[in-house]
Design an enzyme around this catalytic site. Sequence first.
Site, mmCIF file in Angstrom:
data_model
loop_
_atom_site.group_PDB
_atom_site.id
_atom_site.type_symbol
_atom_site.label_atom_id
_atom_site.label_comp_id
_atom_site.label_asym_id
_atom_site.label_seq_id
_atom_site.Cartn_x
_atom_site.Cartn_y
_atom_site.Cartn_z
ATOM 1 N N HIS A 58 0.838 -1.209 0.000
ATOM 2 C CA HIS A 58 0.000 0.000 0.000
ATOM 3 C C HIS A 58 0.871 1.256 0.000
ATOM 4 O O HIS A 58 0.898 1.990 -0.986
ATOM 5 C CB HIS A 58 -0.953 -0.012 1.204
ATOM 6 C CG HIS A 58 -1.787 1.222 1.295
ATOM 7 N ND1 HIS A 58 -2.030 1.879 2.481
ATOM 8 C CD2 HIS A 58 -2.434 1.936 0.334
ATOM 9 C CE1 HIS A 58 -2.792 2.926 2.247
ATOM 10 N NE2 HIS A 58 -3.055 2.984 0.959
ATOM 11 N N HIS A 80 -2.088 0.809 8.035
ATOM 12 C CA HIS A 80 -3.505 0.876 7.663
ATOM 13 C C HIS A 80 -4.144 -0.509 7.684
ATOM 14 O O HIS A 80 -5.146 -0.760 7.030
ATOM 15 C CB HIS A 80 -3.679 1.532 6.285
ATOM 16 C CG HIS A 80 -2.894 2.800 6.126
ATOM 17 N ND1 HIS A 80 -1.706 2.859 5.452
ATOM 18 C CD2 HIS A 80 -3.129 4.047 6.608
ATOM 19 C CE1 HIS A 80 -1.223 4.092 5.495
ATOM 20 N NE2 HIS A 80 -2.063 4.829 6.196
HETATM 21 FE FE1 FES Z 1 0.289 -0.961 4.758
HETATM 22 FE FE2 FES Z 1 -1.064 1.237 4.270
HETATM 23 S S1 FES Z 1 1.063 1.008 4.312
HETATM 24 S S2 FES Z 1 -1.821 -0.736 4.698
#
Ligand code: FES
Length: 174
Positions: free
Chosen positions: A103, A122
């Site tokens: 992500h 997140h």
């Molecule tokens: Fe891992 Fe956002 S950086 S869920």
Amino acid sequence: MISISRRVFLKVGGGIAAGAVIGVPHLTQAAATTPEPQVIGRVNLPYPMKAIINAQKLQVNTPVSFFYPDASSPCALIKMGAPVPGGIGPERDIVAYSTLCTHMGCPVTYDAGPRVFKCPCHFSIFDPENTGQMVSGQATENLPSIVLEYNSNDDSVRAVAVEGLIYGRQSNLL
Ligand code: FES
């Protein structure tokens, strides 16, 4: 309502069919002379081979950290204890992944209870028993898999390539 006589229907339908038949050899000929399409973006990179550990030293469900293909790319290798897709070694149960979340690049950690990687930023979750598949959260890509090889002569486990793009890179090899 428009009525079409049987004669007109057959005449028009026959014309369409004849056109299709005439077109087929043309398409076939074109296909035979057209070169195979290139898979855009697929390149065989010269990955280094890196010995990580001897398989006998691995404990089930306990990750081993390493870096691959370079010192700025953290990874984790795990012996899952039962055969898994892509697993190597005598039990086909050893897998490894980049530990940079797909992500936004936060480092994921392994939770031995549910046997998943979790991202603290997140809350994305990835499944090491299923090719690093993204299970839930903000990420949309699986964790990149580290391609491993097992050498039965010396019991060594080696990293030889990466499948998937490591977070933050345009190429896995800098
Ligand atoms: Fe891992 Fe956002 S950086 S869920």
